[in-house]
Design a protein around this motif. Structure first.
Motif, PDB file in Angstrom:
ATOM      1  N   TRP A 139       7.449   5.600  -9.503  1.00 60.69           N
ATOM      2  CA  TRP A 139       7.301   5.338  -8.073  1.00 60.69           C
ATOM      3  C   TRP A 139       6.030   4.554  -7.762  1.00 60.69           C
ATOM      4  O   TRP A 139       6.015   3.696  -6.892  1.00 60.69           O
ATOM      5  CB  TRP A 139       7.306   6.676  -7.334  1.00 60.69           C
ATOM      6  CG  TRP A 139       7.114   6.635  -5.853  1.00 60.69           C
ATOM      7  CD1 TRP A 139       6.031   7.076  -5.158  1.00 60.69           C
ATOM      8  CD2 TRP A 139       8.043   6.150  -4.868  1.00 60.69           C
ATOM      9  NE1 TRP A 139       6.209   6.912  -3.813  1.00 60.69           N
ATOM     10  CE2 TRP A 139       7.442   6.345  -3.594  1.00 60.69           C
ATOM     11  CE3 TRP A 139       9.307   5.588  -4.929  1.00 60.69           C
ATOM     12  CZ2 TRP A 139       8.077   5.986  -2.412  1.00 60.69           C
ATOM     13  CZ3 TRP A 139       9.937   5.229  -3.747  1.00 60.69           C
ATOM     14  CH2 TRP A 139       9.329   5.429  -2.510  1.00 60.69           C
ATOM     15  N   GLU A 140       4.957   4.833  -8.508  1.00 65.06           N
ATOM     16  CA  GLU A 140       3.683   4.169  -8.279  1.00 65.06           C
ATOM     17  C   GLU A 140       3.401   3.042  -9.268  1.00 65.06           C
ATOM     18  O   GLU A 140       2.316   2.469  -9.271  1.00 65.06           O
ATOM     19  CB  GLU A 140       2.556   5.203  -8.348  1.00 65.06           C
ATOM     20  CG  GLU A 140       2.669   6.287  -7.279  1.00 65.06           C
ATOM     21  CD  GLU A 140       1.645   7.398  -7.449  1.00 65.06           C
ATOM     22  OE1 GLU A 140       0.895   7.360  -8.453  1.00 65.06           O
ATOM     23  OE2 GLU A 140       1.595   8.295  -6.589  1.00 65.06           O
ATOM     24  N   SER A 141       4.373   2.715 -10.105  1.00 62.62           N
ATOM     25  CA  SER A 141       4.177   1.740 -11.172  1.00 62.62           C
ATOM     26  C   SER A 141       3.976   0.325 -10.654  1.00 62.62           C
ATOM     27  O   SER A 141       4.324  -0.016  -9.521  1.00 62.62           O
ATOM     28  CB  SER A 141       5.373   1.765 -12.126  1.00 62.62           C
ATOM     29  OG  SER A 141       6.528   1.241 -11.476  1.00 62.62           O
ATOM     30  N   GLU A 142       3.437  -0.516 -11.509  1.00 62.06           N
ATOM     31  CA  GLU A 142       3.225  -1.930 -11.175  1.00 62.06           C
ATOM     32  C   GLU A 142       4.559  -2.620 -10.888  1.00 62.06           C
ATOM     33  O   GLU A 142       4.656  -3.452  -9.982  1.00 62.06           O
ATOM     34  CB  GLU A 142       2.505  -2.631 -12.331  1.00 62.06           C
ATOM     35  CG  GLU A 142       2.192  -4.095 -12.050  1.00 62.06           C
ATOM     36  CD  GLU A 142       1.448  -4.764 -13.208  1.00 62.06           C
ATOM     37  OE1 GLU A 142       1.137  -5.969 -13.089  1.00 62.06           O
ATOM     38  OE2 GLU A 142       1.183  -4.087 -14.218  1.00 62.06           O
ATOM     39  N   ILE A 178       0.880  -1.165   0.000  1.00 54.12           N
ATOM     40  CA  ILE A 178       0.000   0.000   0.000  1.00 54.12           C
ATOM     41  C   ILE A 178       0.918   1.216   0.000  1.00 54.12           C
ATOM     42  O   ILE A 178       1.853   1.283   0.790  1.00 54.12           O
ATOM     43  CB  ILE A 178      -0.904   0.006   1.245  1.00 54.12           C
ATOM     44  CG1 ILE A 178      -1.786  -1.246   1.270  1.00 54.12           C
ATOM     45  CG2 ILE A 178      -1.760   1.267   1.301  1.00 54.12           C
ATOM     46  CD1 ILE A 178      -2.468  -1.489   2.601  1.00 54.12           C
ATOM     47  N   LEU A 179       0.676   2.155  -0.886  1.00 54.13           N
ATOM     48  CA  LEU A 179       1.588   3.287  -1.027  1.00 54.13           C
ATOM     49  C   LEU A 179       0.836   4.601  -1.061  1.00 54.13           C
ATOM     50  O   LEU A 179       0.023   4.847  -1.940  1.00 54.13           O
ATOM     51  CB  LEU A 179       2.417   3.132  -2.309  1.00 54.13           C
ATOM     52  CG  LEU A 179       3.445   4.234  -2.582  1.00 54.13           C
ATOM     53  CD1 LEU A 179       4.552   4.214  -1.532  1.00 54.13           C
ATOM     54  CD2 LEU A 179       4.039   4.073  -3.980  1.00 54.13           C
ATOM     55  N   TRP A 180       1.135   5.438  -0.080  1.00 50.45           N
ATOM     56  CA  TRP A 180       0.623   6.817  -0.056  1.00 50.45           C
ATOM     57  C   TRP A 180       1.814   7.758   0.033  1.00 50.45           C
ATOM     58  O   TRP A 180       2.646   7.620   0.910  1.00 50.45           O
ATOM     59  CB  TRP A 180      -0.297   7.036   1.151  1.00 50.45           C
ATOM     60  CG  TRP A 180      -1.489   6.132   1.202  1.00 50.45           C
ATOM     61  CD1 TRP A 180      -2.191   5.614   0.148  1.00 50.45           C
ATOM     62  CD2 TRP A 180      -2.129   5.617   2.377  1.00 50.45           C
ATOM     63  NE1 TRP A 180      -3.208   4.812   0.575  1.00 50.45           N
ATOM     64  CE2 TRP A 180      -3.216   4.806   1.948  1.00 50.45           C
ATOM     65  CE3 TRP A 180      -1.906   5.766   3.750  1.00 50.45           C
ATOM     66  CZ2 TRP A 180      -4.059   4.151   2.835  1.00 50.45           C
ATOM     67  CZ3 TRP A 180      -2.755   5.120   4.639  1.00 50.45           C
ATOM     68  CH2 TRP A 180      -3.821   4.324   4.191  1.00 50.45           C
ATOM     69  N   GLY A 181       1.878   8.703  -0.856  1.00 48.90           N
ATOM     70  CA  GLY A 181       2.942   9.704  -0.792  1.00 48.90           C
ATOM     71  C   GLY A 181       4.123   9.411  -1.705  1.00 48.90           C
ATOM     72  O   GLY A 181       4.188   8.392  -2.389  1.00 48.90           O
ATOM     73  N   LYS A 182       5.067  10.343  -1.691  1.00 49.09           N
ATOM     74  CA  LYS A 182       6.289  10.272  -2.492  1.00 49.09           C
ATOM     75  C   LYS A 182       7.495  10.119  -1.566  1.00 49.09           C
ATOM     76  O   LYS A 182       7.425  10.429  -0.378  1.00 49.09           O
ATOM     77  CB  LYS A 182       6.433  11.549  -3.326  1.00 49.09           C
ATOM     78  CG  LYS A 182       5.305  11.790  -4.326  1.00 49.09           C
ATOM     79  CD  LYS A 182       5.305  10.738  -5.409  1.00 49.09           C
ATOM     80  CE  LYS A 182       4.366  11.090  -6.559  1.00 49.09           C
ATOM     81  NZ  LYS A 182       2.943  11.049  -6.171  1.00 49.09           N
TER      82      LYS A 182
END
Length: 339
Positions: A306-309, A39-43
């Motif tokens: 950064w958000e890639s699969e 789970i990813l929130w933010g940079k």
């Protein structure tokens, strides 16, 4: 400049937006560990950016020094660097301008620092200090560089060159003195100067003396760092006798294993990222030869990478079975001594 002053300097670079981003990152990391899915929130709030892969030394456990890279040797272009800074956005507040190579071999290294300082980013780098004369020392202080780690791995030429092959201890000491004087002349608290001593068998007896030298020279901080050894299972000539300074421990059968536990987690995969001089994005500083490229900012915006699969799948591997990933098998999470 004490450790406390340096910490205060880091805090000065923090904004409300950056704090909110950090909280989001930490929250998503905790949830990822609980649910065993990324789970990813933010940079990322910190980055390592590689100025160059070139190096003047031939350190025995360094692929840059040994010239054993499969990737090309080169240097970061200034315009490309400006593009990178724009791509990573405003959430990053700490950039370590070091991955492989000697940063001061980059002909315009301090321009990179100046570009980052325009964005109120805390900047750091690591050097063997062979290219710091009086003029360069003044330029370094004026650039706004916040932290400078100086590798000093021996207090005699014999012990120093045992690891820093082709290096000259006298240059390290001289360059450090120029920096200390430049800070005094320019009435500057930065850069925060750190003596970093890589503990190996041949120099571990000098550890008390490096603290004494640091105090005499009025260095801001002294750190003892354990060595990452690629061939360690049957022992290594560089492995310290004192296990306190080693990343490895001896087992009953006489072989060695990593001293620290490596569970299925890694905060680095949420908090930071590493960019090579030519824009490749890799998971962390242990991927020295860029074998796990997750994208390239030369062709794709960093936020999308950064958000890639592909990035998420790597985080998933970390959460499921980290020890199957080659670069994680010799990881130093928690292995810095920092006395």
């Amino acid at each position: 400049m004490s450790k406390l002053s340096d910490s205060y300097n880091i805090i000065k670079h923090v904004s409300i937006g950056r704090v909110v981003n950090l909280i989001a990152l930490k929250s998503s990391y905790i949830l990822s560990r609980i649910f065993k899915k990324p789970i990813l929130w933010g940079k990322p709030f910190s980055l390592s950016i590689e100025p160059t892969t070139a190096c003047n030394l031939s350190c025995p456990e360094c692929p840059s020094g040994l010239k054993k890279f499969t990737r090309e040797t080169g240097k970061l272009d200034l315009e490309f660097h400006a593009k990178i800074l724009k791509s990573v956005g405003s959430k990053v507040f700490y950039i370590n301008y070091y991955f492989q190579g000697e940063p001061f071999l980059h002909p315009h290294f301090l321009k990179l620092i100046e570009q980052a300082k325009l964005r109120r980013i805390y900047t750091s780098t690591s050097t063997n200090a062979h290219f710091i004369d009086e003029v360069k020392a003044n330029e370094i202080v004026k650039s706004g560089l916040d932290r400078l780690i100086i590798s000093i791995d021996g207090l005699t030429q014999e012990t120093y060159e045992n690891y820093r092959i082709n290096g000259k201890l006298v240059k390290v000491i001289e360059g450090t003195k120029f920096l200390i004087q430049a800070k005094k002349d320019l009435n500057s608290q930065t850069p925060h100067l750190i003596f970093q001593f890589l503990a190996v068998k041949q120099n571990e007896h000098e550890i008390p003396a490096i603290f004494k030298l640091g105090n005499e020279m009025k260095i801001d901080e002294v750190r003892i760092k354990s060595a990452q050894l690629y061939d360690y299972k049957n022992g290594n000539v560089l492995m310290p006798d004192n296990e306190k300074y080693s990343r490895y421990k001896r087992k009953q059968d006489g072989t060695y294993s990593l001293k620290y536990k490596t569970g299925n987690h890694c905060w680095r995969m949420w908090s930071s990222s590493v960019l090579t001089w030519d824009g490749k994005v890799v998971p962390c500083c242990f991927d020295k030869d860029a074998q796990h490229v997750l994208g390239s900012v030369e062709t794709t915006d960093f936020g999308l990478i950064w958000e890639s699969e592909k990035y998420q799948n790597f985080r998933k591997m970390i959460l499921k079975n980290r020890n199957e990933i080659d670069i994680c098998q010799n990881c130093s999470e928690g292995s810095k001594v920092w006395l």
